[in-house]
Design a protein around this motif. Structure first.
Motif, PDB file in Angstrom:
ATOM      1  N   PRO A  50       0.851  -1.291  -0.020  1.00  0.00           N
ATOM      2  CA  PRO A  50      -0.246  -0.183   0.062  1.00  0.00           C
ATOM      3  C   PRO A  50       0.812   1.226  -0.085  1.00  0.00           C
ATOM      4  CG  PRO A  50       0.209  -0.900   2.015  1.00  0.00           C
ATOM      5  CD  PRO A  50       0.845  -1.779   1.237  1.00  0.00           C
ATOM      6  N   VAL A  51       0.488   2.337  -0.518  1.00  0.00           N
ATOM      7  CA  VAL A  51       0.932   3.596  -0.500  1.00  0.00           C
ATOM      8  C   VAL A  51       1.381   3.996   0.979  1.00  0.00           C
ATOM      9  CG1 VAL A  51       0.736   6.065  -1.046  1.00  0.00           C
ATOM     10  CG2 VAL A  51      -0.104   4.437  -2.677  1.00  0.00           C
ATOM     11  N   GLU A  52       2.436   4.440   1.158  1.00  0.00           N
ATOM     12  CA  GLU A  52       2.746   4.767   2.678  1.00  0.00           C
ATOM     13  C   GLU A  52       4.142   5.803   2.530  1.00  0.00           C
ATOM     14  OE1 GLU A  52       3.554   1.104   4.748  1.00  0.00           O
ATOM     15  OE2 GLU A  52       4.168   2.252   6.296  1.00  0.00           O
ATOM     16  N   ASP A  53       4.283   6.441   3.608  1.00  0.00           N
ATOM     17  CA  ASP A  53       5.526   7.250   3.804  1.00  0.00           C
ATOM     18  C   ASP A  53       6.885   6.063   4.088  1.00  0.00           C
ATOM     19  OD1 ASP A  53       3.713   9.328   3.594  1.00  0.00           O
ATOM     20  OD2 ASP A  53       4.008   9.762   5.702  1.00  0.00           O
ATOM     21  N   ALA A  54       7.921   6.855   3.825  1.00  0.00           N
ATOM     22  CA  ALA A  54       9.247   6.186   4.102  1.00  0.00           C
ATOM     23  C   ALA A  54       9.830   6.945   5.035  1.00  0.00           C
ATOM     24  CB  ALA A  54      10.128   6.124   2.912  1.00  0.00           C
ATOM     25  N   VAL A  55      10.467   6.389   6.164  1.00  0.00           N
ATOM     26  CA  VAL A  55      11.162   6.927   7.071  1.00  0.00           C
ATOM     27  C   VAL A  55      12.573   6.929   6.897  1.00  0.00           C
ATOM     28  CG1 VAL A  55      11.688   7.048   9.642  1.00  0.00           C
ATOM     29  CG2 VAL A  55       9.382   6.614   8.776  1.00  0.00           C
ATOM     30  N   LEU A  56      13.389   8.138   6.708  1.00  0.00           N
ATOM     31  CA  LEU A  56      14.625   8.192   6.491  1.00  0.00           C
ATOM     32  C   LEU A  56      15.376   8.102   7.845  1.00  0.00           C
ATOM     33  CD1 LEU A  56      14.799  10.648   3.468  1.00  0.00           C
ATOM     34  CD2 LEU A  56      14.293   8.281   3.453  1.00  0.00           C
ATOM     35  N   MET A  57      16.439   7.175   7.690  1.00  0.00           N
ATOM     36  CA  MET A  57      17.529   7.164   9.035  1.00  0.00           C
ATOM     37  C   MET A  57      18.899   7.150   8.585  1.00  0.00           C
ATOM     38  SD  MET A  57      15.036   4.616  11.447  1.00  0.00           S
ATOM     39  CE  MET A  57      15.408   5.457  12.890  1.00  0.00           C
ATOM     40  N   ARG A  58      19.596   7.745   9.692  1.00  0.00           N
ATOM     41  CA  ARG A  58      21.028   7.651   9.617  1.00  0.00           C
ATOM     42  C   ARG A  58      21.879   7.390  10.668  1.00  0.00           C
ATOM     43  NH1 ARG A  58      23.857  11.917  11.463  1.00  0.00           N
ATOM     44  NH2 ARG A  58      25.449  11.670  10.084  1.00  0.00           N
ATOM     45  N   PHE A  59      22.850   6.577  10.449  1.00  0.00           N
ATOM     46  CA  PHE A  59      23.725   6.314  11.738  1.00  0.00           C
ATOM     47  C   PHE A  59      25.268   6.643  11.439  1.00  0.00           C
ATOM     48  CE2 PHE A  59      27.022   3.284  13.387  1.00  0.00           C
ATOM     49  CZ  PHE A  59      26.594   2.815  14.409  1.00  0.00           C
ATOM     50  N   SER A  60      25.901   7.478  12.394  1.00  0.00           N
ATOM     51  CA  SER A  60      27.225   7.854  12.262  1.00  0.00           C
ATOM     52  C   SER A  60      27.939   6.765  12.575  1.00  0.00           C
ATOM     53  CB  SER A  60      27.285   9.060  13.287  1.00  0.00           C
ATOM     54  OG  SER A  60      27.509  10.341  12.715  1.00  0.00           O
ATOM     55  N   VAL A  61      28.982   6.536  11.739  1.00  0.00           N
ATOM     56  CA  VAL A  61      30.202   5.638  11.705  1.00  0.00           C
ATOM     57  C   VAL A  61      31.268   6.212  12.527  1.00  0.00           C
ATOM     58  CG1 VAL A  61      31.686   4.239  10.602  1.00  0.00           C
ATOM     59  CG2 VAL A  61      29.418   4.528   9.732  1.00  0.00           C
ATOM     60  N   ARG A  62      31.489   5.850  13.667  1.00  0.00           N
ATOM     61  CA  ARG A  62      32.755   6.488  14.489  1.00  0.00           C
ATOM     62  C   ARG A  62      33.843   5.406  14.599  1.00  0.00           C
ATOM     63  NH1 ARG A  62      29.798  10.661  16.389  1.00  0.00           N
ATOM     64  NH2 ARG A  62      27.526  10.007  17.131  1.00  0.00           N
ATOM     65  N   PRO A  63      35.003   5.933  14.164  1.00  0.00           N
ATOM     66  CA  PRO A  63      35.969   5.280  14.380  1.00  0.00           C
ATOM     67  C   PRO A  63      36.375   4.622  15.762  1.00  0.00           C
ATOM     68  CG  PRO A  63      36.632   7.404  13.427  1.00  0.00           C
ATOM     69  CD  PRO A  63      35.481   7.455  13.865  1.00  0.00           C
ATOM     70  N   HIS A  64      37.072   3.315  15.749  1.00  0.00           N
ATOM     71  CA  HIS A  64      37.052   2.987  17.271  1.00  0.00           C
ATOM     72  C   HIS A  64      38.209   3.697  18.093  1.00  0.00           C
ATOM     73  CE1 HIS A  64      34.933  -0.516  16.277  1.00  0.00           C
ATOM     74  NE2 HIS A  64      35.932  -1.128  15.374  1.00  0.00           N
ATOM     75  N   ARG A  65      39.080   4.287  17.156  1.00  0.00           N
ATOM     76  CA  ARG A  65      40.079   5.380  17.957  1.00  0.00           C
ATOM     77  C   ARG A  65      39.847   6.756  17.310  1.00  0.00           C
ATOM     78  NH1 ARG A  65      45.200   1.607  16.763  1.00  0.00           N
ATOM     79  NH2 ARG A  65      45.114   2.940  15.129  1.00  0.00           N
ATOM     80  N   PRO A  66      40.167   7.644  18.210  1.00  0.00           N
ATOM     81  CA  PRO A  66      39.964   9.223  17.671  1.00  0.00           C
ATOM     82  C   PRO A  66      41.121   9.310  16.713  1.00  0.00           C
ATOM     83  CG  PRO A  66      40.959   9.249  20.009  1.00  0.00           C
ATOM     84  CD  PRO A  66      40.484   7.546  19.509  1.00  0.00           C
TER      85      PRO A  66
END
Ligand code: COA
Length: 172
Positions: free
Chosen positions: A156-172
């Motif tokens: 059925p017609v429906e909205d999409a939710v957009l999501m993001r995840f920040s990839v953080r290095p294990h070490r600074p």
């Protein structure tokens, strides 16, 4: 005399690269879950082709009891983003941490061996607004909602939710 059945062996859950030999099980899991993307086999072969562009990461979760495929994910690399295109865990194995293990393995894959970012800065995805289970799963994994595409899906017609995840290095 009554013979005793061999005790069932318990192995730790293993996350490994998907291979062509996994595809029947992968497609059976996807077909059994209405919320999972239902890709044709050719799309999986493209995902497994190491010289195809864009490059994709495809992983499966194996075990712990029968040593068969119980979950999978596919992500495509569009630097500086990776798009999580598909993730699914078989109904009988859900809520046991397999989805999180698959996602953690994806994050590790987009970091190089020193634990430093290899060019992927964020993982993005879109999903149907009604998929409450997946929304809860992505929030628990650290994704944040960053937009809505109105009436993006059909049948059925429906909205999409957009999501993001920040990839953080294990070490600074
Ligand atoms: C989304 C999906 C992959 C999650 O896999 P899973 O192995 O069951 O997830 P996990 O066990 O790793 O769950 C990790 C966390 O996510 C959240 N979560 C997962 N399922 C949830 C549910 N049904 N309700 C609420 N929160 C949930 C919880 O915070 C959970 O941690 P907890 O069990 O310690 O509370 C699985 O539900 C699935 O295959 N759904 C159908 C396909 C789909 O919708 N895919 C996404 C769109 S492509």
């Amino acid at each position: 005399m009554k013979s005793l059945a061999e005790p069932e062996q318990i192995h730790p859950v293993q996350i490994r690269q998907m291979t062509a030999a996994d595809l029947a099980q992968v497609m059976a899991i996807a077909a059994s879950l209405p919320e999972a993307p239902h890709w044709p086999e050719s799309a999986y072969h493209t995902a497994l082709n190491p010289v195809a562009t864009p490059r994709r990461i495809a992983l499966v979760a194996i075990g712990p009891q029968k040593q068969d495929v119980q979950g999978f994910l596919v992500a495509r690399l569009l630097l500086p983003q990776a798009e999580l295109e598909s993730i699914a865990v078989s109904a009988g194995s859900q809520r046991r941490g397999l989805g999180r293990l698959l996602f953690d393995a994806l994050v590790n894959e987009v970091l190089d061996s020193d634990g430093l970012n290899s060019g992927i800065l964020e993982i993005v995805l879109e999903l149907r607004a009604s998929n409450r289970t997946a929304l809860a799963f992505y929030h628990s994994a650290g994704f944040a909602q960053n937009g809505i595409r109105r009436a993006y899906y059909a049948d059925p017609v429906e909205d999409a939710v957009l999501m993001r995840f920040s990839v953080r290095p294990h070490r600074p």
